[in-house]
Every structure is written in C-alpha cells, then in structure tokens.
Design an enzyme around this catalytic site. Sequence first.
Site, PDB file in Angstrom:
ATOM      1  N   GLY A 198       0.837  -1.203   0.000  1.00 35.02           N
ATOM      2  CA  GLY A 198       0.000   0.000   0.000  1.00 35.02           C
ATOM      3  C   GLY A 198       0.868   1.247   0.000  1.00 35.02           C
ATOM      4  CB  SER A 254       3.202  -3.572  -3.599  1.00 35.13           C
ATOM      5  OG  SER A 254       2.997  -2.277  -4.081  1.00 35.13           O
ATOM      6  CE1 TYR A 255       6.463   2.565   0.893  1.00 37.69           C
ATOM      7  CE2 TYR A 255       5.893   1.425   2.928  1.00 37.69           C
ATOM      8  CZ  TYR A 255       6.524   2.457   2.272  1.00 37.69           C
ATOM      9  OH  TYR A 255       7.237   3.395   2.993  1.00 37.69           O
ATOM     10  CG  ASP A 268       3.067  -4.393 -11.534  1.00 38.42           C
ATOM     11  OD1 ASP A 268       2.121  -3.585 -11.663  1.00 38.42           O
ATOM     12  OD2 ASP A 268       3.902  -4.336 -10.613  1.00 38.42           O
ATOM     13  CG  HIS A 314       1.283  -4.838  -8.172  1.00 39.57           C
ATOM     14  ND1 HIS A 314       2.519  -4.250  -8.279  1.00 39.57           N
ATOM     15  CD2 HIS A 314       0.877  -4.599  -6.902  1.00 39.57           C
ATOM     16  CE1 HIS A 314       2.847  -3.680  -7.138  1.00 39.57           C
ATOM     17  NE2 HIS A 314       1.865  -3.880  -6.277  1.00 39.57           N
TER      18      HIS A 314
END
Length: 480
Positions: A125, A220-221, A405, A457
């Site tokens: 996020g 991701s984050y 992605d 992703h």
Amino acid sequence: MKIAFHLFVHFSLLVFVSCYGGNGYDPLENVLKIQRSRRSISNHENNEDVTVQNSYTPVYVGPQDGLKEADKISELPGQPAGTNFDQYSGYVTVDPNHGRALFYYLAESPVNSSTNPLVLWLNGGPGCSSFGNGAMMELGPFRVNPDNTTLSPNKYAWNNVANVLFLESPAGVGFSYSNTSTDYQTGDIQTAKDSYTFLVNWLERFPEYKTRDFYITGESYAGHYIPQLAQLILQNNEITNQTVINLKGIAIGNAYIDDETANTGMFDYFWSHAIISDEIHEGIVSNCNFTEGGTKTVECDEYEGQAKAAKSNIFFYDIYAPLCSSSSNGTPSISEFDPCTENYIYSYLNTPAVQQSLHAKPIQWESCSGLIGLFWKDAPFTVLPVIQDLMASGISVWLYSGDTDGRVPVTSSRYAINKLQTSVKTPWYPWMYQGEVGGYVVGYQNLTFVTIRGAGHFVPSYQPARGLAFFSSFLEGKLP
C-alpha cells in the site's frame, strides 16, 4: 487538533473506500507524492535511520493462555464442504497502553502442518489489507464467489506447502485497530517494530511454531516492510533474551525498494509496452531527475502528467487485464482472474456473520486505507542498503516480478538489482511449468530474481499455478 483529526478520519472513511489498484486509485503513488514533497523541502533523508532507530529494547509480551483456542475458526460462512485444514484469526495486542492490536489470519497446511514452515505474508500500500487482498484475492485457500456470500477453494493456495500467516499491518489497515487515533499517523519504523512485537507474542500463543523455519513474503510496498522487519529480527535474535525467530528467507514480489529505479523503470516500461509515445518518454528522460535530491522541474511534472493521460483507463497493475464493469461481472480476464473479485471480497468481509466468524471487531472493512497513506511519516528513499545487509547475513533473498505489472514493473526490479552490483552465478534462463515457460530466472551472488510470465502486480491472482510453483522452489531453496 484532535477534533480536526477525527473529522479527517470520518472524511477518509467516506472517500477512501477504494479497491487496491482500482480505477484511478493508486495507494503507493499517493504516499510517494507526500514523501517526495517532504524531501524537496528538507533534503536530509538518512537511509541509516531505519537501522539506528530499530535498536533493540525489550518488547511487550502479553498473556496468551487460552487465546489460541479462542481464535480457532469453526467455519467461515459459505465455506466449501470438505475443507480439511485448521484456520485461526484474531487480534494480538502490540501496545496495551494505546490499545493497539493487529489482526491476523492463519491457514495451516492440509498435509504436514506440523512440519511445514511458517510463512508470513504482508501486503503493501501502505495501508492495504493482507487478509482481504492477500488471502482472499491472491494466495489464500478460498476465493469469494460472485454471489458475495459463498467461497470456492483455491487449489493453488500457498498453504498447500506452508502454514501461511497473514498480518494486517500497521494498525488502521483492514481489521487492525488502535484506541489511540494518533497511532494512525505511522510509518516504516513503527510498522517494523509493531510487526516484530506481533510475532513475538503470536509465537507465545502458538508455541509449536517457535522452532519452525520461518519465511517472510509479500509484495509492492512490502518491499519496505519485509527487509526492515527481517533486519530487525536478525538484529534482535543476537541480543534478545526473548523469542529467537528462526528466519530463513524473504521473497518480495514487484517490490518497491528504490524510488529512483521505481520511477525510471515504470516510465521505461510504459514506453516499451506501447502505453506512452516516444515524445513523452523522451521528455521524461530529458527533464526528470529521479535521483535522491534531484530537483523536480515544471517540465518533468508536465511530461509525467502527459504520461498519466496517455495511460488512460487501463488497470496498470496488470496492463492487459479488463476492468471491472457491469458488463464484465463474472467474466474472467485472459489470466482467468475475475476483474470484479475485489467487489465480492468487499461485500463478503462487510457481512456481520463473516466478521463474527473471524473474531473481528465490527467495522466497515476496506481493501486499502487512504488515511494511513496520507499520514505516513517515514519512508527511506531506498532500502537497498538493508537488502545488502540481508544478502550478507546468509538468509535466502528472492525478488520476483509479474511481467505485466506497470506499477512496479520488471524493469524497475532489474534496475534496482543492478544498483546492488552483485555478480551473476546462474545466467538468465527460462523456467518451465507444465511444458511452457513459467517465467525467467537469474541467480546472483546471495540473491535470486524470478519473473512470472503473464502475471500482474498480484502474482498469485493472475498466475496462481505458476505462482505456487515459484513459491515451492523458494521454500526448497532451489532455482525454479
């Protein structure tokens, strides 16, 4: 100030009920804009701060007697018949003074659960739910059906080969909460500390896992979360008289780990995949300095705006996937992933009977919390120095990338790895799954990089079979 903050909380709950990567909603970019503007005002970010401030102090350990039994899920509403593994969910308090508690969901293996490793999964996020997004949409044992009320089995769930623990982190994400509203103004450092405190307490609740091989995975984050938590675990293992966590390796998917390469790689990917024109790409290359301390020019902003407009209405977390619409309900994408899945999850997890079965506090569950991202306090420009420390520690370090992605694309990962300046041990080659190319892999000194062909992703969503094959190789410590 307190009243203003509460008003903003209320406003955020109205505005930010958004799906992870849903039409126009990009939680990662929202945070990065804030962090970049802060750096331009005060350009003295020190990437060593994460390590220094994570120096060990004894963590809170609360009483855990009887809580494991209370957390056992008897049955999820709509659960398919014949479910043959144990599930647990509930809260672990990480700060009793603030009333801060993190929500978890554990899916044990149907076979060999007493010997299979323990794997922690973290979504990114920042502010996105590891349970709703990770478990229900990606690698967990169930998928929510279009009726919003029943579940179907995911035959490629990762708990086939490991006991998988999903953590909603930090407080304010998913079902996790705090009784102190200022706790929702958090960042990388506090998230790592709370996740470590969670693990120490959770292992007291589930002592059979204390000596089990332990891995951390996510996407991701979580490219920030995972290295920082792993580094903190290894540091504390050396000096603590509390629980020693048997960390064996980490694997991060489409990882946001370095801001410069995240930007250059994204725009190069857009150009090489026919999303932006030669002129826009050349304008970005000529006018944008994405290095730490680089000046952001008006010209760069203009060309970035043109790139965003040219990208138009595509789901750039998976650039070839259809969007969810009234006409696409229940219609799978080319990867056989239903683009409306997040809508089904949202309805299911906001059903009172479902929340009760999960032992969750009754709340309006969200896929991602915009509030968390808006008040994110600290995020180093790069975590590559942390990854280098982990590579030198002897644990297994894998980066993997779904190659469709556009958000944190394969180009960004390759540029970031180049910055690590590590030597190649096993040259780039195609790995196979059921007679087809599953992706590509290169083995570096103390690092493995794997691509998953045809995945966006959220790798386990779009290519569940190839995702499980990659994950099994990771646990075995063998190149796929």
